[in-house]
Design a protein around this motif. Structure first.
Motif, PDB file in Angstrom:
ATOM      1  N   LEU A 116       2.933  36.222  11.065  1.00  0.00           N
ATOM      2  CA  LEU A 116       1.750  35.458  10.651  1.00  0.00           C
ATOM      3  C   LEU A 116       0.477  36.003  11.306  1.00  0.00           C
ATOM      4  CD1 LEU A 116       3.152  31.809  10.717  1.00  0.00           C
ATOM      5  CD2 LEU A 116       2.765  33.290   8.735  1.00  0.00           C
ATOM      6  N   LEU A 117       0.569  36.387  12.589  1.00  0.00           N
ATOM      7  CA  LEU A 117      -0.610  36.924  13.262  1.00  0.00           C
ATOM      8  C   LEU A 117      -0.996  38.276  12.672  1.00  0.00           C
ATOM      9  CD1 LEU A 117      -2.551  36.185  15.541  1.00  0.00           C
ATOM     10  CD2 LEU A 117      -1.105  37.446  17.128  1.00  0.00           C
ATOM     11  N   SER A 118      -0.011  39.094  12.330  1.00  0.00           N
ATOM     12  CA  SER A 118      -0.309  40.383  11.713  1.00  0.00           C
ATOM     13  C   SER A 118      -0.914  40.192  10.330  1.00  0.00           C
ATOM     14  CB  SER A 118       0.972  41.219  11.616  1.00  0.00           C
ATOM     15  OG  SER A 118       1.491  41.510  12.893  1.00  0.00           O
ATOM     16  N   ALA A 119      -0.412  39.210   9.588  1.00  0.00           N
ATOM     17  CA  ALA A 119      -0.986  38.922   8.276  1.00  0.00           C
ATOM     18  C   ALA A 119      -2.455  38.504   8.404  1.00  0.00           C
ATOM     19  CB  ALA A 119      -0.182  37.821   7.583  1.00  0.00           C
ATOM     20  N   ALA A 120      -2.736  37.651   9.384  1.00  0.00           N
ATOM     21  CA  ALA A 120      -4.126  37.245   9.607  1.00  0.00           C
ATOM     22  C   ALA A 120      -4.986  38.435  10.013  1.00  0.00           C
ATOM     23  CB  ALA A 120      -4.174  36.163  10.685  1.00  0.00           C
ATOM     24  N   ALA A 121      -4.433  39.337  10.819  1.00  0.00           N
ATOM     25  CA  ALA A 121      -5.180  40.519  11.246  1.00  0.00           C
ATOM     26  C   ALA A 121      -5.485  41.433  10.062  1.00  0.00           C
ATOM     27  CB  ALA A 121      -4.381  41.275  12.306  1.00  0.00           C
ATOM     28  N   LEU A 122      -4.533  41.608   9.153  1.00  0.00           N
ATOM     29  CA  LEU A 122      -4.766  42.437   7.970  1.00  0.00           C
ATOM     30  C   LEU A 122      -5.857  41.837   7.090  1.00  0.00           C
ATOM     31  CD1 LEU A 122      -1.088  43.332   6.997  1.00  0.00           C
ATOM     32  CD2 LEU A 122      -2.816  44.906   7.884  1.00  0.00           C
TER      33      LEU A 122
END
Length: 530
Positions: A144-150
């Motif tokens: 989820l954090l990587s998705a938000a970062a993308l």
């Protein structure tokens, strides 16, 4: 709660406390990598024409498809920007989650920690349940954090979420694989080896399957890493594929619990082979070699295979720059030879980072032996502290040299065969060996942490990740030069290595020696720590 799961909550809290530095570093590191890659991709490929041009060149290069997979939407900025991370970073995440799961199951069992905790109210299945729960939470948070970062980096939100959940699902599958492997063998090292071997096999299945025309063959669909590729984030977002890793996890997790019910604490489903009746070790030096040579052998095989594959890619490097302006620039910089050397230099620098990772792992074996109580037994004999620590540390330094020598030799051999230039064999080997002092600095940092703060030996991994981040993303983050200069790898000479690079190599070697001396001084002064 069933009696077999009693104490699961306590073990979860204990595990999170033990991993309070490692887990956040992994999660934040993956998210920062995602954000930086998204931002860089948007800046490098501002229009559809440049994206299609680059994607077509990548898809037309069989070696690149085997390494990273296909781009299924040539005009998608997300699919192009994240081509290296869909499969390759998923494999790295799989390895990290294997380490985490084995650490809290078979690792704790082998060290005797679970036997001690079992004196209280601790159910048989609690350690496995706690390990898988921690892995699940870490994977979901990372995804989820990587998705938000993308999304923050400028990529579409739907594709970002699909990509992040793909990472999370892949990590969970291999956490479950490690949970099963931990029941099959009585050794944490063997459980990790089995699990990592499965990662390698699934990556190879994906590579062969992705080479099929016009699309992936059935082999890709046999691989969890291939499933992550077939989610096709930013290229159609096929959400239904996420059901495959979830379903496999739902099969493997109950299998792990069923296997746990069939064995005793400390034993494995597969009985271990007894050792020879008469030992043949010649002191602590022979013991260090005996304990670590199999791990080094595994690393060496991987370095040789990876090196040959990387070296063979040089014949296709020019295809990646089909733009007339890019070709003209390369000609001004020195022609195709300059492009070949730049590509090899980048890959050799990656091998230097991997060799440093081995050095940290081998040096941290000192802490593993101390925590297991083996060091106390050895120091009760005529063995001195310096000889014991020096044996493992010397093996770590020698292992770094061997791995980089093999890396340079294999990369050079692959490149020389691909472009019919025998001189690349020697030049690549020299360039790889030039990475040794920087890797030694990181290995010596691990010894320094062990000498003065043994319970923080995991911090050596954090320092290595920081050096990698500074090297990969320091420019994108506009980091000051003094900060980026803290990384020893920034001072390692690249291909071609010249006579003027000797000063930098000398400084790095001296720095490694000073750090090692500092670590030995701390080790001599402190008490043994459990």
């Amino acid at each position: 709660m069933p009696e077999t799961l009693a104490g699961t909550g306590v073990l979860i809290r204990l595990g999170l406390r033990r991993d309070r530095w490692m887990l956040p570093a992994w999660i934040v590191g993956f998210a920062l990598t995602a954000y930086s890659t998204a931002r860089a991709g948007v800046e490098l490929y501002p229009d559809a024409t440049s994206r299609i041009e680059a994607s077509t060149a990548l898809n037309a290069t069989a070696s690149m498809v085997a390494m990273f997979g296909r781009i299924y939407d040539p005009g998608s900025i997300g699919a192009l920007s994240l081509i290296k991370y869909t499969a390759f970073m998923a494999a790295i995440l799989a390895v990290l989650m294997i380490v985490l799961a084995v650490r809290h199951t078979r690792g704790d069992e082998e060290s005797g920690r679970l036997e001690l905790l079992g004196g209280g109210r601790l159910g048989r299945d609690a350690p496995l349940a706690a390990a898988l729960t921690i892995s699940l939470g870490a994977n979901v948070l990372l995804g989820l954090l990587s998705a938000a970062a993308l999304a923050a980096g400028g990529l579409p939100a739907a594709g970002s979420l699909a990509f992040g959940l793909g990472w999370a699902a892949t990590g969970m599958v291999f956490s479950a694989v490690a949970g099963v492997a931990a029941q099959l063998t009585a050794s944490a090292r063997a459980a990790t080896g089995i699990s990592v071997s499965i990662v390698a096999v699934t990556y190879a299945l994906r590579a062969v399957g992705d080479l099929a025309e016009p699309g992936p063959s059935a082999l890709s669909w046999l691989s969890p890493i291939g499933w992550n590729q077939q989610i096709r984030a930013f290229a159609g977002d096929r959400w239904w594929v996420l059901a495959l890793p979830v379903a496999l996890s739902l099969v493997l997790v109950p299998a792990a619990f069923a296997l746990r019910a069939r064995r005793d604490l400390g034993a494995g489903i597969a009985a271990g082979r007894p050792g020879p009746a008469v030992g043949s070790l010649s002191g602590v030096w022979g013991l260090a070699v005996r304990l670590q040579y199999r791990v080094l052998l595994g690393w060496a095989v991987a370095f040789v295979i990876f090196g040959v594959v990387i070296g063979s890619l040089v014949s296709n490097v020019a295809e990646l720059l089909s733009s007339p302006n890019a070709q003209d620039l390369i000609k001004l910089l020195g022609g195709p030879r300059a492009l070949t050397e730049a590509f090899l230099a980048a890959e050799i620098s990656i091998m230097g980072l991997l060799a440093a990772a081995y050095g940290v792992s081998a040096a941290n074996h000192l802490r593993s032996e101390e925590a297991a109580g083996h060091t106390e037994v050895l120091l009760g004999t005529a063995t001195t502290r310096f000889r014991w620590a020096g044996s493992h540390f010397t093996f770590a330094l020698a292992g770094v040299v061997l791995l980089l020598f093999l890396a340079g030799l294999s990369i050079g051999a692959g490149a020389a065969f691909a472009v019919n230039d025998a001189s690349l064999l020697g030049r690549s080997t020299v360039a790889a060996l030039a990475q040794v002092p920087a890797a030694w600095v990181v290995t010596s940092l691990a010894l320094a942490v062990f000498g003065w703060a043994p319970r923080l030996t995991g911090a050596a991994w954090g320092l290595l990740l920081a050096f990698v981040a500074l090297g990969e993303f320091g420019v994108l983050w506009n980091a000051p030069n003094w900060l980026m200069d803290l990384s020893p790898f920034r001072h390692s000479p690249l291909l071609p290595v010249g006579s003027g690079d000797g000063a930098a190599l000398g400084v790095l070697t001296v720095a490694a020696a000073v750090l090692a001396a500092f670590g030995f001084a701390g080790w001599r002064r402190r008490d043994l720590a459990a």
